[in-house]
Design an enzyme around this catalytic site. Structure first.
Site, PDB file in Angstrom:
ATOM      1  N   ASP A  96      33.765  41.380  46.446  1.00 36.06           N
ATOM      2  CA  ASP A  96      32.940  42.098  45.501  1.00 36.06           C
ATOM      3  C   ASP A  96      32.033  41.062  44.831  1.00 36.06           C
ATOM      4  OD1 ASP A  96      32.088  44.217  43.746  1.00 36.06           O
ATOM      5  OD2 ASP A  96      33.393  43.352  42.216  1.00 36.06           O
ATOM      6  N   ASP A 131      29.965  41.315  41.223  1.00 37.53           N
ATOM      7  CA  ASP A 131      30.108  41.164  39.769  1.00 37.53           C
ATOM      8  C   ASP A 131      31.577  41.142  39.367  1.00 37.53           C
ATOM      9  OD1 ASP A 131      27.124  41.879  38.674  1.00 37.53           O
ATOM     10  OD2 ASP A 131      27.624  43.064  40.446  1.00 37.53           O
TER      11      ASP A 131
END
Length: 221
Positions: free
Chosen positions: A11, A13
Protein backbone atom coordinates in the site's frame (compact mmCIF):
# COMPACT_ATOMS: atom_id res chain seq x y z
CA UNK A 1 8.07 -17.00 7.18
CA UNK A 2 6.78 -16.55 3.62
CA UNK A 3 8.39 -19.05 1.26
CA UNK A 4 8.79 -19.02 -2.51
CA UNK A 5 8.05 -15.29 -2.65
CA UNK A 6 8.21 -13.91 -6.19
CA UNK A 7 7.11 -10.31 -5.58
CA UNK A 8 6.28 -7.86 -2.80
CA UNK A 9 3.44 -5.36 -3.07
CA UNK A 10 2.77 -2.40 -0.80
CA UNK A 11 0.00 0.00 0.00
CA UNK A 12 1.19 3.60 -0.37
CA UNK A 13 -0.07 6.05 2.26
CA UNK A 14 0.71 4.92 5.77
CA UNK A 15 2.84 2.02 4.54
CA UNK A 16 5.61 3.47 2.38
CA UNK A 17 5.06 7.20 2.78
CA UNK A 18 3.77 9.44 5.53
CA UNK A 19 1.44 11.73 3.61
CA UNK A 20 -0.64 12.68 6.64
CA UNK A 21 0.97 16.14 6.97
CA UNK A 22 0.00 17.13 3.41
CA UNK A 23 -3.44 15.53 3.61
CA UNK A 24 -4.14 17.20 6.92
CA UNK A 25 -2.88 20.56 5.66
CA UNK A 26 -5.20 20.38 2.64
CA UNK A 27 -8.22 19.94 4.92
CA UNK A 28 -7.00 22.39 7.53
CA UNK A 29 -6.62 25.07 4.86
CA UNK A 30 -10.33 24.69 4.21
CA UNK A 31 -11.03 25.25 7.92
CA UNK A 32 -8.90 28.36 8.29
CA UNK A 33 -10.26 29.86 5.07
CA UNK A 34 -13.72 29.56 6.63
CA UNK A 35 -12.63 31.31 9.81
CA UNK A 36 -12.34 28.13 11.86
CA UNK A 37 -9.31 27.50 14.09
CA UNK A 38 -6.54 25.26 12.80
CA UNK A 39 -6.41 21.71 14.13
CA UNK A 40 -3.11 19.99 14.99
CA UNK A 41 -1.81 17.22 12.74
CA UNK A 42 -2.45 14.68 15.51
CA UNK A 43 -6.17 15.09 14.89
CA UNK A 44 -5.83 14.23 11.21
CA UNK A 45 -3.15 11.54 11.28
CA UNK A 46 -5.23 8.53 12.44
CA UNK A 47 -7.64 9.01 9.54
CA UNK A 48 -5.13 9.86 6.83
CA UNK A 49 -5.60 6.45 5.23
CA UNK A 50 -9.27 7.29 4.57
CA UNK A 51 -8.40 10.15 2.21
CA UNK A 52 -10.95 12.90 1.64
CA UNK A 53 -13.62 11.10 3.63
CA UNK A 54 -11.34 10.88 6.65
CA UNK A 55 -9.93 14.39 6.38
CA UNK A 56 -13.29 16.09 5.88
CA UNK A 57 -14.70 14.03 8.72
CA UNK A 58 -12.05 15.39 11.06
CA UNK A 59 -12.08 18.94 9.73
CA UNK A 60 -15.85 19.43 9.54
CA UNK A 61 -17.54 16.35 11.00
CA UNK A 62 -18.79 15.81 7.45
CA UNK A 63 -19.86 12.44 6.06
CA UNK A 64 -20.29 11.47 2.39
CA UNK A 65 -24.06 11.83 2.87
CA UNK A 66 -23.75 15.56 3.50
CA UNK A 67 -25.25 17.57 0.60
CA UNK A 68 -22.05 19.61 0.24
CA UNK A 69 -19.66 16.69 0.54
CA UNK A 70 -18.81 16.40 -3.16
CA UNK A 71 -18.03 20.11 -3.45
CA UNK A 72 -15.91 20.02 -0.31
CA UNK A 73 -14.15 16.89 -1.55
CA UNK A 74 -13.13 18.55 -4.81
CA UNK A 75 -11.87 21.62 -2.93
CA UNK A 76 -9.85 19.29 -0.72
CA UNK A 77 -8.50 17.48 -3.79
CA UNK A 78 -7.35 20.75 -5.37
CA UNK A 79 -5.64 21.84 -2.15
CA UNK A 80 -3.89 18.49 -1.87
CA UNK A 81 -2.95 18.38 -5.54
CA UNK A 82 -1.26 21.76 -5.24
CA UNK A 83 0.90 20.77 -2.27
CA UNK A 84 1.10 16.98 -2.05
CA UNK A 85 4.89 16.75 -1.82
CA UNK A 86 5.58 19.67 0.52
CA UNK A 87 5.50 17.76 3.81
CA UNK A 88 5.19 14.11 2.74
CA UNK A 89 8.14 11.93 3.73
CA UNK A 90 9.15 8.32 3.30
CA UNK A 91 8.88 6.29 6.49
CA UNK A 92 12.17 5.52 8.22
CA UNK A 93 13.56 2.20 7.07
CA UNK A 94 11.58 2.05 3.83
CA UNK A 95 14.45 2.98 1.45
CA UNK A 96 16.74 0.33 2.93
CA UNK A 97 13.93 -2.24 2.78
CA UNK A 98 13.27 -1.52 -0.90
CA UNK A 99 16.99 -1.67 -1.74
CA UNK A 100 17.22 -5.06 -0.04
CA UNK A 101 14.17 -6.34 -1.92
CA UNK A 102 15.62 -5.21 -5.25
CA UNK A 103 19.03 -6.69 -4.42
CA UNK A 104 17.30 -9.99 -3.66
CA UNK A 105 15.99 -9.97 -7.22
CA UNK A 106 12.37 -9.57 -6.18
CA UNK A 107 10.11 -7.28 -8.21
CA UNK A 108 7.97 -4.94 -6.17
CA UNK A 109 5.03 -2.65 -6.70
CA UNK A 110 2.39 -0.40 -5.19
CA UNK A 111 -1.36 -1.00 -4.91
CA UNK A 112 -3.19 2.01 -3.50
CA UNK A 113 -6.74 3.28 -3.42
CA UNK A 114 -5.39 6.76 -4.12
CA UNK A 115 -6.59 8.06 -7.49
CA UNK A 116 -4.06 8.09 -10.31
CA UNK A 117 -4.65 11.86 -10.38
CA UNK A 118 -2.47 11.93 -7.27
CA UNK A 119 -0.56 8.65 -7.36
CA UNK A 120 1.17 9.24 -10.69
CA UNK A 121 2.69 12.68 -10.01
CA UNK A 122 3.47 11.81 -6.40
CA UNK A 123 5.39 8.63 -7.19
CA UNK A 124 7.07 10.28 -10.19
CA UNK A 125 8.39 12.98 -7.86
CA UNK A 126 9.94 10.55 -5.38
CA UNK A 127 13.06 8.59 -6.42
CA UNK A 128 12.02 5.70 -4.16
CA UNK A 129 9.55 4.50 -6.80
CA UNK A 130 12.00 4.39 -9.72
CA UNK A 131 12.46 0.64 -9.25
CA UNK A 132 8.76 -0.18 -8.79
CA UNK A 133 7.58 -2.60 -11.47
CA UNK A 134 3.89 -1.82 -11.01
CA UNK A 135 1.94 1.09 -9.61
CA UNK A 136 -1.80 0.40 -9.43
CA UNK A 137 -4.12 3.17 -8.29
CA UNK A 138 -7.67 3.10 -7.00
CA UNK A 139 -9.04 3.86 -10.46
CA UNK A 140 -6.68 1.65 -12.48
CA UNK A 141 -9.19 -1.21 -12.48
CA UNK A 142 -12.99 -1.15 -12.17
CA UNK A 143 -12.63 -2.01 -8.49
CA UNK A 144 -10.70 -0.59 -5.54
CA UNK A 145 -9.60 -2.40 -2.39
CA UNK A 146 -10.94 -4.34 -0.54
CA UNK A 147 -11.74 -5.99 -3.88
CA UNK A 148 -8.75 -8.14 -4.94
CA UNK A 149 -8.72 -7.00 -8.58
CA UNK A 150 -6.11 -4.24 -8.10
CA UNK A 151 -3.79 -6.82 -6.54
CA UNK A 152 -4.39 -9.23 -9.42
CA UNK A 153 -3.57 -6.40 -11.83
CA UNK A 154 -0.28 -5.69 -10.06
CA UNK A 155 0.64 -9.37 -10.17
CA UNK A 156 -0.14 -9.44 -13.89
CA UNK A 157 2.05 -6.42 -14.51
CA UNK A 158 4.89 -8.05 -12.60
CA UNK A 159 4.34 -11.37 -14.33
CA UNK A 160 4.00 -13.35 -11.12
CA UNK A 161 1.48 -15.72 -9.58
CA UNK A 162 -0.64 -13.87 -6.98
CA UNK A 163 -0.16 -16.80 -4.64
CA UNK A 164 3.58 -16.04 -4.67
CA UNK A 165 3.08 -12.38 -3.72
CA UNK A 166 3.16 -10.72 -0.33
CA UNK A 167 1.04 -7.61 0.24
CA UNK A 168 1.83 -5.10 2.99
CA UNK A 169 -0.68 -2.49 4.17
CA UNK A 170 -1.81 -0.45 7.16
CA UNK A 171 -5.57 -0.71 6.71
CA UNK A 172 -7.99 -3.59 7.17
CA UNK A 173 -9.09 -3.30 3.53
CA UNK A 174 -5.51 -4.06 2.50
CA UNK A 175 -5.56 -7.32 4.39
CA UNK A 176 -9.05 -8.21 3.16
CA UNK A 177 -7.93 -7.62 -0.44
CA UNK A 178 -4.70 -9.54 0.02
CA UNK A 179 -6.44 -12.54 1.53
CA UNK A 180 -9.05 -12.52 -1.23
CA UNK A 181 -6.23 -12.50 -3.79
CA UNK A 182 -4.58 -15.48 -2.11
CA UNK A 183 -1.52 -13.48 -1.15
CA UNK A 184 0.57 -13.46 1.98
CA UNK A 185 -0.61 -10.50 4.04
CA UNK A 186 1.33 -8.19 6.34
CA UNK A 187 -0.21 -5.54 8.59
CA UNK A 188 2.03 -2.49 8.94
CA UNK A 189 1.23 -1.46 12.49
CA UNK A 190 3.43 1.64 12.23
CA UNK A 191 0.92 3.13 9.75
CA UNK A 192 -2.27 5.09 10.26
CA UNK A 193 -4.62 2.25 11.24
CA UNK A 194 -7.68 4.43 11.75
CA UNK A 195 -9.24 5.07 15.13
CA UNK A 196 -9.64 2.47 17.85
CA UNK A 197 -8.33 -0.28 15.62
CA UNK A 198 -7.85 -3.86 16.78
CA UNK A 199 -5.34 -5.10 14.22
CA UNK A 200 -5.55 -8.65 15.52
CA UNK A 201 -9.06 -8.88 14.02
CA UNK A 202 -7.72 -8.40 10.50
CA UNK A 203 -6.35 -11.96 10.32
CA UNK A 204 -3.14 -10.86 8.61
CA UNK A 205 -0.47 -13.53 8.37
CA UNK A 206 2.08 -11.19 9.94
CA UNK A 207 2.33 -7.89 11.81
CA UNK A 208 5.39 -5.63 11.53
CA UNK A 209 6.11 -2.52 13.60
CA UNK A 210 8.91 -1.23 11.35
CA UNK A 211 9.51 -1.63 7.58
CA UNK A 212 12.83 -3.53 7.70
CA UNK A 213 11.25 -6.21 9.89
CA UNK A 214 9.57 -7.55 6.77
CA UNK A 215 12.89 -8.71 5.34
CA UNK A 216 13.27 -11.35 8.03
CA UNK A 217 10.14 -13.11 6.80
CA UNK A 218 10.76 -13.21 3.05
CA UNK A 219 12.28 -16.23 1.37
CA UNK A 220 12.35 -16.26 -2.41
CA UNK A 221 13.41 -19.88 -2.81
Amino acid sequence: MFTDVQAVLFDLDGTLIDSAPDLGAAADKMRTERGLPSLPLEHYRPMAGAGARGMLGIAFGMTPEHPEFMAYREEFFVNYENAMTERTVIFDGVPDMIVAIVQAGLPWGVVTNKSSRFTDPLTAAMPLFATAGAIVSGDTTPHAKPHPEPLFEAARRLGVDPARCVYVGDDERDIVAGLAAGMGTVAATYGYLGQQTDVSRWNAHLHIDAPPTLLKYLRST
